[in-house]
Design an enzyme around this catalytic site. Structure first.
Site, short mmCIF file in Angstrom:
data_model
loop_
_atom_site.label_atom_id
_atom_site.label_comp_id
_atom_site.label_asym_id
_atom_site.label_seq_id
_atom_site.Cartn_x
_atom_site.Cartn_y
_atom_site.Cartn_z
N ARG A 95 67.10 13.23 30.21
CA ARG A 95 66.40 12.34 30.87
C ARG A 95 65.08 11.78 30.03
O ARG A 95 64.91 11.20 30.47
CB ARG A 95 66.06 13.04 32.55
CG ARG A 95 67.19 13.50 33.75
CD ARG A 95 66.33 14.23 34.42
NE ARG A 95 65.75 15.52 33.76
CZ ARG A 95 64.68 16.74 34.81
NH1 ARG A 95 64.76 16.38 35.46
NH2 ARG A 95 64.76 17.97 33.55
N ASP B 47 83.39 30.55 27.12
CA ASP B 47 82.94 32.16 27.04
C ASP B 47 82.27 31.78 25.75
O ASP B 47 83.42 32.58 24.73
CB ASP B 47 83.22 33.31 27.20
CG ASP B 47 82.81 34.33 27.19
OD1 ASP B 47 82.15 34.63 26.47
OD2 ASP B 47 83.32 35.73 28.38
N HIS B 48 81.77 32.80 24.76
CA HIS B 48 80.83 32.13 23.66
C HIS B 48 81.74 33.42 22.85
O HIS B 48 81.42 33.39 21.29
CB HIS B 48 79.79 30.89 22.55
CG HIS B 48 78.33 32.14 23.27
ND1 HIS B 48 77.93 32.46 24.61
CD2 HIS B 48 78.71 33.75 22.53
CE1 HIS B 48 77.40 33.31 24.72
NE2 HIS B 48 77.34 33.95 23.41
N LYS C 237 83.97 34.52 18.67
CA LYS C 237 83.84 35.09 17.45
C LYS C 237 84.44 35.39 16.85
O LYS C 237 85.52 36.45 17.36
CB LYS C 237 82.85 36.58 18.01
CG LYS C 237 81.58 36.35 18.86
CD LYS C 237 80.37 37.30 19.35
CE LYS C 237 79.17 36.56 20.13
NZ LYS C 237 78.09 36.42 18.74
N GLU D 92 71.12 43.99 23.82
CA GLU D 92 69.70 43.05 23.99
C GLU D 92 68.59 43.52 22.77
O GLU D 92 68.18 43.97 24.24
CB GLU D 92 69.75 42.36 24.39
CG GLU D 92 70.99 41.00 24.27
CD GLU D 92 71.33 40.03 25.37
OE1 GLU D 92 70.87 38.65 24.79
OE2 GLU D 92 71.08 40.18 26.86
N ASP E 8 75.09 37.51 34.16
CA ASP E 8 74.70 37.02 33.00
C ASP E 8 75.81 37.05 31.78
O ASP E 8 76.60 36.97 30.96
CB ASP E 8 73.18 37.21 32.63
CG ASP E 8 72.89 36.60 31.41
OD1 ASP E 8 73.82 34.95 31.19
OD2 ASP E 8 72.95 37.19 30.04
N HIS F 45 81.28 38.09 29.16
CA HIS F 45 81.78 38.21 28.00
C HIS F 45 82.86 39.57 28.14
O HIS F 45 82.93 39.93 27.51
CB HIS F 45 80.64 38.47 27.78
CG HIS F 45 79.80 37.59 27.25
ND1 HIS F 45 79.99 36.17 27.55
CD2 HIS F 45 77.86 37.24 27.56
CE1 HIS F 45 78.94 35.32 27.25
NE2 HIS F 45 78.10 35.45 27.58
N1 LIG Z 1 70.62 28.24 25.65
C1 LIG Z 1 71.70 29.78 25.30
O1 LIG Z 1 70.88 30.38 24.92
C2 LIG Z 1 72.99 29.28 26.95
C3 LIG Z 1 73.65 30.31 26.60
C4 LIG Z 1 74.72 30.05 27.46
C5 LIG Z 1 75.01 28.72 28.33
N2 LIG Z 1 74.37 28.48 27.87
C6 LIG Z 1 74.20 27.51 29.33
O2 LIG Z 1 74.52 26.30 28.92
C7 LIG Z 1 73.56 25.38 29.58
C8 LIG Z 1 72.06 24.37 29.36
O3 LIG Z 1 71.19 25.63 29.24
P1 LIG Z 1 70.04 25.31 28.17
O4 LIG Z 1 68.91 26.40 27.78
O5 LIG Z 1 70.36 24.32 26.88
O6 LIG Z 1 68.83 24.65 29.75
P2 LIG Z 1 68.19 23.45 29.41
O7 LIG Z 1 66.47 23.66 28.23
O8 LIG Z 1 67.20 24.58 30.20
O9 LIG Z 1 68.53 22.71 29.69
C9 LIG Z 1 69.08 21.05 29.10
C10 LIG Z 1 68.55 20.34 29.49
O10 LIG Z 1 68.95 20.01 30.28
C11 LIG Z 1 67.76 18.25 31.16
N3 LIG Z 1 67.14 19.29 32.52
C12 LIG Z 1 67.19 20.86 32.40
N4 LIG Z 1 66.21 20.80 34.01
C13 LIG Z 1 66.97 20.30 34.59
C14 LIG Z 1 66.86 20.12 35.95
N5 LIG Z 1 66.24 20.26 36.76
N6 LIG Z 1 66.94 18.39 36.05
C15 LIG Z 1 67.63 17.84 35.09
N7 LIG Z 1 67.79 17.81 34.54
C16 LIG Z 1 67.36 19.36 33.61
C17 LIG Z 1 66.68 18.53 30.19
O11 LIG Z 1 67.44 17.60 30.00
P3 LIG Z 1 66.29 16.12 30.28
O12 LIG Z 1 65.45 16.58 30.49
O13 LIG Z 1 66.70 15.37 29.01
O14 LIG Z 1 67.74 15.86 30.94
C18 LIG Z 1 67.04 19.47 29.32
O15 LIG Z 1 66.69 19.63 28.01
C19 LIG Z 1 73.42 25.31 31.02
O16 LIG Z 1 74.08 25.44 31.82
C20 LIG Z 1 72.81 27.67 30.79
O17 LIG Z 1 73.78 28.35 31.16
C21 LIG Z 1 72.62 28.16 27.60
#
Ligand SMILES: NC(=O)c1ccc[n+]([C@@H]2O[C@H](COP(=O)([O-])OP(=O)(O)OC[C@H]3O[C@@H](n4cnc5c(N)ncnc54)[C@H](OP(=O)(O)O)[C@@H]3O)[C@@H](O)[C@H]2O)c1
Length: 513
Positions: free
Chosen positions: A67, A200-201, A205, A239, A258, A263
């Site tokens: 967005r 599932d990252h 590994k 962690e 989580d 995992h």
């Molecule tokens: N971060 C990690 O380490 C990690 C690890 C394992 C799994 N995950 C999974 O990977 C996915 C992304 O994680 P993330 O940490 O990158 O998430 P994030 O940074 O919160 O969100 C990713 C992007 O989605 C958009 N977004 C966020 N909230 C929104 C909302 N309420 N409505 C619409 N768009 C929204 C935003 O982009 P725009 O505003 O530009 O659209 C944001 O940059 C999630 O499902 C998370 O559970 C993340």
């Protein structure tokens, strides 16, 4: 009667197998949520590391969707920053030239119409024959909307006979059994199971993959890999970090969703599964699902004793003060979310009957370490005069998943000299030392497998449903007992004392410290 056929098209030597090229076909990668944390910390660096290792296709492009309003240049500059100093400036610039950005709302058809045009133009330039990978890296609440619109806009449909369309779904996949099923139904309206890659990252590994090599490429383990020789198994994922900036997600999830649902249960399956007929995706995933059907989580009357939940209070980690979970930004001051859990479970089949599996994970523990410890039974009696058998430590096989990936075996050995002195020693295999390279990032391996169409390291829907079926009663119990079932532990400790008591009552102790 036709004989059952096992078709082996070609057999290789070890060197030939190793030298086999794993070269993906040209493709376009679309990352939804490209401005986010995951994309910048993991996904772009993973793609770049594949470029550096010459594992990316001859040609490829990446479209980031979000967005946030960004020009291509601003988006590329953000990714450049995320790559840090890895590679040379030229290599980074070359990689970044493959990236473009499309801003749009995820729920609007116009976004997908614009994406369709962008894909068509880039396919032409990069000769991808319509091979597209759609990566969902947005908050999970958006998955259904995005997949639905990928379907209705026609973008999910194969455009040519050579096209391949794949969908990568980040965890969490649902928040309980019913939501996981609903999400699956929504996705399956648009994509077939063989197009869906549920990440599932942990499975990417190296040491995790090595569990299978270790078990099934060495003859010495299989005969002792059962209840006759193994006393118990421990799986720890610790962690030292707290909830950090992810309170919004973590408050809804907690450690059971989580870490355990995905995992820890995946690791358990790799340790406990039967030998698959081959290393093919379905053969491996069939065996993992079979383990799940035999897992017996604590029954309702045992939940109080066999499931320990905790939440960190204020404390200290590496001499730095750490705040209590309830004082972390974005956390409710009366939150009942568990940041630690330990549980005892069994696998009710011939191989594992009566062998306890202890699983433990938590935040703000003294260090970051993920390890599987397989403790063997003691020798039946001591032949060493005046040494009681309890003095002889049982053998323990440790799989170190992170950090310092490796495998070690604890043995009893004799001290040099004329006296009968025994002590425990460790035989150690260290990945980096043995192969002279640090293991690649899990996301790089997983990205490569998606491009190659190899689903072995991805969760299948039946496995996922089994995992939620096991977890749902625990989550319900958690909801019912709320605060009464939640123990506090100081940040920097190994969790509440009850987690130690869980093992101590059976004469055991946690081996990962
Ligand atoms: N971060 C990690 O380490 C990690 C690890 C394992 C799994 N995950 C999974 O990977 C996915 C992304 O994680 P993330 O940490 O990158 O998430 P994030 O940074 O919160 O969100 C990713 C992007 O989605 C958009 N977004 C966020 N909230 C929104 C909302 N309420 N409505 C619409 N768009 C929204 C935003 O982009 P725009 O505003 O530009 O659209 C944001 O940059 C999630 O499902 C998370 O559970 C993340």
């Amino acid at each position: 009667m036709a004989a059952a056929s096992t078709v082996v098209s070609k057999v290789f030597t070890k060197d030939e197998l190793c030298a086999l090229e794993r070269a993906p076909a040209p493709c376009g990668i679309v990352i939804f949520g490209a401005s986010g944390d995951l994309a910048h910390r993991k996904l772009f660096p993973a793609l770049f590391s594949l470029v550096l290792d010459h594992l990316m296709p001859k040609d490829f492009y990446v479209i980031g969707v979000g967005r946030t309003s960004l020009t291509d240049v601003a988006f590329q500059s953000g990714v450049r920053q995320a790559l840090g100093t890895v590679g040379t400036a030229e290599e980074r610039a070359e990689f970044i030239s493959h990236l473009t950005y499309l801003s749009g709302e995820y729920h609007l058809e116009a976004t997908y119409a614009a994406l369709g045009k962008r894909l068509a133009g880039l396919d032409e330039v990069h000769q991808t024959h319509g091979c597209h990978i759609f990566y969902l890296a947005t908050p999970p609440a958006l998955y259904e909307v995005i997949v639905g619109l990928l379907g209705s806009s026609g973008l999910a449909a194969a455009r040519s006979s050579r096209a391949c369309t794949r969908l990568v779904v980040e965890k969490p996949f649902g928040h309980d059994l019913s939501s996981a099923r609903d999400l699956n139904v929504a996705i399956r309206r648009v994509f077939q199971e063989d197009q869906i890659y549920r990440i599932d990252h942990y499975l990417g590994k190296e040491t995790v993959q090595n569990i299978l090599m270790f078990r099934f490429a060495n003859a010495i383990y299989e005969p002792v890999w059962n209840e006759k020789y193994i006393d118990h198994v421990q799986i720890t994922a610790a962690e030292s970090d707290g909830v950090e900036h992810r309170a919004g997600y973590y408050e809804q999830a907690g450690v059971l969703r989580d870490m355990f649902q995905n995992h820890l249960l995946q690791l358990l399956c790799l340790v406990a599964m039967e030998p698959p007929a081959s290393f093919d995706a379905d053969a491996v995933r069939n065996e993992k699902s079979k383990v799940m059907t035999a897992v017996s989580f604590p029954s309702a009357d045992r939940l109080g004793q066999d499931v320990i939940r905790g939440q960190y209070g204020a404390g200290e980690i590496e001499r730095e003060a750490a705040p209590a979970y309830r004082n972390e930004p974005g956390v409710h001051p009366n939150s009942f979310t568990e940041t630690f859990a330990a549980l005892r479970m069994e696998i009710d089949n011939w191989r594992w009957h009566g062998v306890p599996f202890y699983l433990r994970s938590g935040k703000r523990l003294p260090k970051r370490v993920t390890e599987i410890a397989v403790q063997f039974r003691r020798v039946p009696t001591s032949i060493f005069k005046s040494l009681v058998v309890e003095e002889l430590s049982p053998n323990v096989l440790h799989f170190r998943i992170q950090p310092n990936e490796g495998i070690s075996l604890r043995l009893e050995a004799k001290h040099p000299g004329p006296k009968v002195c025994l002590s425990s020693v460790t035989m150690h295999f260290d990945y980096t030392e043995a192969f002279g390279v640090t293991p690649p990032e899990a996301y790089a391996r997983l990205f490569l497998d998606v491009m190659l169409g190899d689903q072995t390291l991805f969760a299948r829907q039946d496995w996922l449903e089994h995992s939620w079926k096991l977890l749902d009663p625990l989550l319900q119990y958690e909801k019912d007992v709320q605060e009464t079932g939640l123990r506090s532990y100081p940040a920097g400790s190994w969790g509440p004392p009850e987690a130690d008591a869980l093992l101590a009552r059976e004469g055991r102790q946690w081996l990962t410290r």
